[in-house]
Design a protein around this motif. Structure first.
Motif, mmCIF file in Angstrom:
data_model
loop_
_atom_site.group_PDB
_atom_site.id
_atom_site.type_symbol
_atom_site.label_atom_id
_atom_site.label_comp_id
_atom_site.label_asym_id
_atom_site.label_seq_id
_atom_site.Cartn_x
_atom_site.Cartn_y
_atom_site.Cartn_z
ATOM 1 N N ASP A 95 0.846 -1.203 0.000
ATOM 2 C CA ASP A 95 0.000 0.000 0.000
ATOM 3 C C ASP A 95 0.878 1.249 0.000
ATOM 4 O OD1 ASP A 95 -2.299 -1.492 0.136
ATOM 5 O OD2 ASP A 95 -2.506 -1.332 2.320
ATOM 6 N N PHE A 96 1.853 1.231 0.907
ATOM 7 C CA PHE A 96 2.739 2.398 1.047
ATOM 8 C C PHE A 96 3.496 2.646 -0.260
ATOM 9 C CE2 PHE A 96 6.767 4.406 2.062
ATOM 10 C CZ PHE A 96 6.454 5.341 3.030
ATOM 11 N N ALA A 97 4.032 1.548 -0.827
ATOM 12 C CA ALA A 97 4.837 1.685 -2.052
ATOM 13 C C ALA A 97 3.986 2.217 -3.208
ATOM 14 C CB ALA A 97 5.451 0.333 -2.420
ATOM 15 N N GLU A 98 2.719 1.779 -3.265
ATOM 16 C CA GLU A 98 1.858 2.223 -4.373
ATOM 17 C C GLU A 98 1.371 3.656 -4.181
ATOM 18 O OE1 GLU A 98 -1.153 -0.785 -4.677
ATOM 19 O OE2 GLU A 98 0.220 -2.210 -5.642
ATOM 20 N N VAL A 99 1.141 4.035 -2.906
ATOM 21 C CA VAL A 99 0.586 5.373 -2.655
ATOM 22 C C VAL A 99 1.682 6.440 -2.625
ATOM 23 C CG1 VAL A 99 -0.728 6.783 -1.001
ATOM 24 C CG2 VAL A 99 -1.393 4.422 -1.427
ATOM 25 N N ARG A 100 2.791 6.101 -1.957
ATOM 26 C CA ARG A 100 3.828 7.121 -1.782
ATOM 27 C C ARG A 100 5.050 6.926 -2.679
ATOM 28 N NH1 ARG A 100 3.771 8.412 4.416
ATOM 29 N NH2 ARG A 100 1.540 8.806 4.648
ATOM 30 N N GLY A 101 5.135 5.775 -3.343
ATOM 31 C CA GLY A 101 6.314 5.530 -4.179
ATOM 32 C C GLY A 101 5.890 5.100 -5.575
ATOM 33 N N ASN A 102 6.744 4.286 -6.217
ATOM 34 C CA ASN A 102 6.403 3.854 -7.575
ATOM 35 C C ASN A 102 5.949 2.390 -7.601
ATOM 36 O OD1 ASN A 102 8.706 2.513 -7.043
ATOM 37 N ND2 ASN A 102 9.932 3.381 -8.724
ATOM 38 N N GLY A 103 5.641 1.845 -6.423
ATOM 39 C CA GLY A 103 5.149 0.461 -6.353
ATOM 40 C C GLY A 103 6.240 -0.539 -6.041
ATOM 41 N N THR A 104 7.487 -0.179 -6.248
ATOM 42 C CA THR A 104 8.586 -1.112 -5.968
ATOM 43 C C THR A 104 8.873 -1.142 -4.464
ATOM 44 O OG1 THR A 104 9.565 -0.726 -8.109
ATOM 45 C CG2 THR A 104 11.046 -1.548 -6.391
ATOM 46 N N VAL A 105 9.026 -2.380 -3.940
ATOM 47 C CA VAL A 105 9.354 -2.504 -2.518
ATOM 48 C C VAL A 105 10.832 -2.827 -2.379
ATOM 49 C CG1 VAL A 105 8.911 -3.751 -0.375
ATOM 50 C CG2 VAL A 105 7.012 -3.264 -1.938
ATOM 51 N N ASP A 106 11.624 -1.800 -2.136
ATOM 52 C CA ASP A 106 13.047 -2.014 -1.870
ATOM 53 C C ASP A 106 13.282 -1.786 -0.380
ATOM 54 O OD1 ASP A 106 12.815 0.683 -1.616
ATOM 55 O OD2 ASP A 106 13.910 1.163 -3.458
ATOM 56 N N ARG A 107 14.559 -1.762 0.003
ATOM 57 C CA ARG A 107 14.868 -1.674 1.438
ATOM 58 C C ARG A 107 14.319 -0.390 2.062
ATOM 59 N NH1 ARG A 107 19.408 -0.197 4.697
ATOM 60 N NH2 ARG A 107 19.433 -1.507 6.564
#
Ligand SMILES: Nc1ncnc2c1ncn2[C@@H]1O[C@H](COP(=O)(O)OP(=O)(O)OP(=O)(O)O)[C@@H](O)[C@H]1O
Length: 336
Positions: free
Chosen positions: A221-233
């Motif tokens: 959720d966080f990666a899609e809302v606040r980032g570009n969807g990629t889950v990195d460190r």
């Protein structure tokens, strides 16, 4: 659990033993039990799955039925309040069925006594009527395999425990196994999870696949809302900080338990019921959900006089441990 999470969780369940990650010993033992019975053409012995919540007991029960090619009937200890509830369940079984009783340690006494006979002789005695006119009618039960799950095998009565031919002790998962669980779940959910992201989430999942999967969904959720969807460190770290999951995976309740132990009771010893009242939780939740993990993390010791915070707990809370605080070295003798 909200509907979306429940649907997702069932899509993440491993479907057969080869998809079931980790728990190598349990898997090997179970495979032998199942294959042996299949070769003999008989239903396998009754199986007890014991361990903290979320380690895959329900998934394993489903897998047992799938491997045997039979149907799984599900119920739980608290649902079997009267012997009649169990009799109805048992009389509907078809030969070879797997009957799964979750939280079997919470089964009511009359139902438990009925279960003894059903497990041993595949029959039950149904009592009809009350008082002097009561009669007992014997009822045949199709040969079945009982799979019981419990978070507290110590709470099972001796006669019930003895009737299981095989007990699988489920252990907390190693981080490496949790990374595999996460990689598999990310593939199913279509999440772009990088290996360092998986390491970060696995390290905070309290050795528990269900928690790993839940954290993955929140980080997504966080990666899609606040980032570009990629889950990195760094995305994983930032997301987990938002959800109050600390570096060791301690959540709000764990921290409340340790905080109360240290601040209100000077580090203990204190009884579990008192501790539960102090954090506003049920004693069973503190005992079955928090404690196994805190003990394993070396933060809490169970002593004959009550729960004690270890030096590591004080330090983790940013406090200076008292000189007589229990250290990691003393844990082995203190933990039960
Ligand atoms: N070994 C595993 N490999 C992959 N995924 C797993 C494994 N074990 C558990 N999971 C995942 O964790 C979730 C929780 O597992 P499950 O519901 O079987 O746990 P449980 O021990 O029965 O918990 P509870 O007793 O609280 O119901 C499952 O949906 C599944 O996605």
């Amino acid at each position: 659990m909200v509907a979306e999470d429940r649907d997702v969780e069932s899509s993440l369940r491993p479907k057969d033993l080869s998809e079931f990650i980790g728990q190598h010993r349990v898997r090997e033992q179970l495979q032998l039990v199942l294959t042996g019975a299949q070769r003999r053409g008989t239903p396998p012995d009754h199986v007890l799955l014991s361990g903290p919540p979320g380690l895959g007991k329900t998934s394993l029960a489903m897998i047992i039925a799938a491997e045997l090619g039979t149907a799984l009937r599900l119920t739980s200890g608290p649902a079997l309040e009267r012997a009649g509830d169990l009799a109805a369940m048992l009389s509907n079984l078809v030969e070879g069925d797997v009957l799964f009783i979750d939280e079997i340690h919470r089964i009511a006494r009359p139902a438990e006594e009925m279960l003894y006979l059903a497990m041993e002789d595949f029959r039950v005695d149904v009592v009809v009527g009350k008082g002097p006119g009561a009669t007992s009618i014997p009822l045949e039960v199709a040969p079945f395999t009982l799979v019981g799950a419990t978070t507290r095998s110590g709470a099972l009565t001796g006669p019930l425990r003895d009737r299981f031919g095989f007990t699988a002790h489920m252990e907390f998962y190693e981080p490496a196994d949790l990374q595999l669980v996460l990689a598999r779940s990310a593939r199913i959910l279509g999440v772009d999870l990088r290996p360092e992201g998986a390491v970060e989430i696995a390290g905070r999942s309290r050795g528990t696949p269900r928690i790993a999967n839940r954290l993955l969904r929140r980080v997504r959720d966080f990666a899609e809302v606040r980032g570009n969807g990629t889950v990195d460190r760094s995305t994983a770290r930032a997301a987990l900080a938002v959800y109050d999951v600390d570096e060791l995976g301690l959540d709000r309740l764990d921290k409340a338990v340790l905080g109360a132990l240290v601040r209100s009771f000077g580090g203990g010893p204190v009884g579990v019921s008192t501790l539960a009242v102090a954090v506003g939780e049920e004693p069973a939740t503190v005992e079955e959900v928090c404690e196994p993990f805190l003990v394993r993390a070396g933060m809490l010791a169970r002593t004959p006089r009550g729960r004690v915070a270890t030096a590591a707990a004080w330090t983790h809370l940013g406090l200076v441990p008292p000189p007589d605080a229990v250290t990691g070295a003393g844990q082995a003798v203190l933990f039960d």
